[in-house]
Design a protein around this motif. Structure first.
Motif, PDB file in Angstrom:
ATOM      1  N   ALA A  23     -10.900  21.520  10.525  1.00  0.00           N
ATOM      2  CA  ALA A  23     -12.240  20.657  10.188  1.00  0.00           C
ATOM      3  C   ALA A  23     -12.858  20.453  11.474  1.00  0.00           C
ATOM      4  O   ALA A  23     -12.522  20.826  12.780  1.00  0.00           O
ATOM      5  CB  ALA A  23     -11.555  19.256   9.898  1.00  0.00           C
ATOM      6  N   GLU A  25     -14.701  17.719  12.603  1.00  0.00           N
ATOM      7  CA  GLU A  25     -14.692  16.377  12.927  1.00  0.00           C
ATOM      8  C   GLU A  25     -13.236  16.155  12.369  1.00  0.00           C
ATOM      9  O   GLU A  25     -12.911  16.161  11.409  1.00  0.00           O
ATOM     10  CB  GLU A  25     -15.783  15.653  12.440  1.00  0.00           C
ATOM     11  CG  GLU A  25     -15.931  14.330  13.092  1.00  0.00           C
ATOM     12  CD  GLU A  25     -17.212  13.717  12.740  1.00  0.00           C
ATOM     13  OE1 GLU A  25     -18.266  13.373  13.635  1.00  0.00           O
ATOM     14  OE2 GLU A  25     -17.477  13.309  11.469  1.00  0.00           O
ATOM     15  N   VAL A  26     -12.562  15.056  13.118  1.00  0.00           N
ATOM     16  CA  VAL A  26     -11.352  14.436  12.811  1.00  0.00           C
ATOM     17  C   VAL A  26     -11.183  13.022  13.270  1.00  0.00           C
ATOM     18  O   VAL A  26     -11.958  12.649  14.145  1.00  0.00           O
ATOM     19  CB  VAL A  26     -10.095  15.103  13.378  1.00  0.00           C
ATOM     20  CG1 VAL A  26     -10.131  16.762  12.760  1.00  0.00           C
ATOM     21  CG2 VAL A  26      -9.996  15.420  14.801  1.00  0.00           C
ATOM     22  N   ILE A  63     -11.468  12.265   4.370  1.00  0.00           N
ATOM     23  CA  ILE A  63     -12.629  12.491   4.974  1.00  0.00           C
ATOM     24  C   ILE A  63     -12.986  11.538   6.074  1.00  0.00           C
ATOM     25  O   ILE A  63     -13.531  10.469   5.764  1.00  0.00           O
ATOM     26  CB  ILE A  63     -13.614  12.662   3.702  1.00  0.00           C
ATOM     27  CG1 ILE A  63     -13.149  13.590   2.718  1.00  0.00           C
ATOM     28  CG2 ILE A  63     -15.155  12.742   4.355  1.00  0.00           C
ATOM     29  CD1 ILE A  63     -14.199  13.412   1.538  1.00  0.00           C
ATOM     30  N   PRO A  64     -13.205  11.924   7.271  1.00  0.00           N
ATOM     31  CA  PRO A  64     -12.362  13.096   7.674  1.00  0.00           C
ATOM     32  C   PRO A  64     -11.059  13.247   7.636  1.00  0.00           C
ATOM     33  O   PRO A  64     -10.336  12.260   7.889  1.00  0.00           O
ATOM     34  CB  PRO A  64     -13.202  13.315   9.184  1.00  0.00           C
ATOM     35  CG  PRO A  64     -13.166  11.653   9.858  1.00  0.00           C
ATOM     36  CD  PRO A  64     -13.769  11.023   8.414  1.00  0.00           C
TER      37      PRO A  64
END
Length: 212
Positions: A23, A25-26, A63-64
């Protein structure tokens, strides 16, 4: 005859970590599971490196995705411990039923008691069910005596959730729950067999008298 070629895909790790996280963005948690907010993957990795820890993806479908800054070895230990606790909980939710009778013979009583002890040592509950038939209904005190003696003799491994009680006109029931392991008697299966003493060496044979 040649065998068909089969390609083997590498197994996907249960929890991605550090550079394997995909990912961009986390959402990040610290080692104590406190939220640190949403940030770019690069920022989360940099924060983990500064603490000499790993960035572990713990909820990939979110998400995220949710990641935790933690020592990976410690994280896997916590996961294994939680899994073992879950298995123990599942065992504790299992109930084994044993049938008794007011006229049960001593050998059958002991056999069923041994089974109950094994179940309790496996963290399972045991339901004792005693059914009165025909004229036995007029002397229920004999059935109560059998059940109370059973509960007493299993007392080193489990305790009754409540006193034995009648369900309907002919069924006497009680449920035994396992004692905590530290308070529970030692499982009969763990009792080592007594070691046989070593055979004593036979005395050396004395030579007979020589020829005269």
């Amino acid at each position: 005859m040649s065998r068909p070629f089969r390609s083997f895909q590498p197994r996907e790790p249960l929890h991605r970590r550090n550079g394997k996280i995909r990912a961009r963005e986390v959402r990040v948690l610290d080692a104590a599971k406190r939220p640190l907010g949403v940030m770019t993957l690069d920022a989360a990795l940099r924060m983990a490196r500064e603490q000499d820890l790993d960035l572990v993806e713990i909820a990939a479908a979110a998400i995220p995705p949710v990641c935790r800054i933690v020592d990976y070895g410690k994280f896997m230990y916590e996961e294994a411990k939680a899994g073992k606790g879950s298995q123990n909980t599942q065992s504790a939710n299992k109930v084994k039923e044993l049938q008794l009778s007011p006229t049960i013979d001593p050998h059958d009583f002991q056999t069923k008691l041994n089974h109950a002890i094994e179940f309790l040592c496996d963290d399972m509950k045991v339901r004792l069910k005693l059914r009165f038939k025909g004229r036995q209904k007029a002397h229920k005190e004999f059935g109560f005596e059998v059940v109370n003696r059973f509960v007493k003799e299993a007392g080193a491994y489990g305790r009754a959730d409540s006193p034995p009680k009648m369900l309907g006109d002919r069924d006497l029931n009680v449920v035994l729950s396992p004692l905590p392991r530290k308070q529970r008697g030692k499982s009969p299966r763990q009792v080592a067999e007594p070691e046989m003493p070593p055979a004593s060496a036979s005395p050396p044979t004395q030579p007979g008298p020589g020829p005269i």
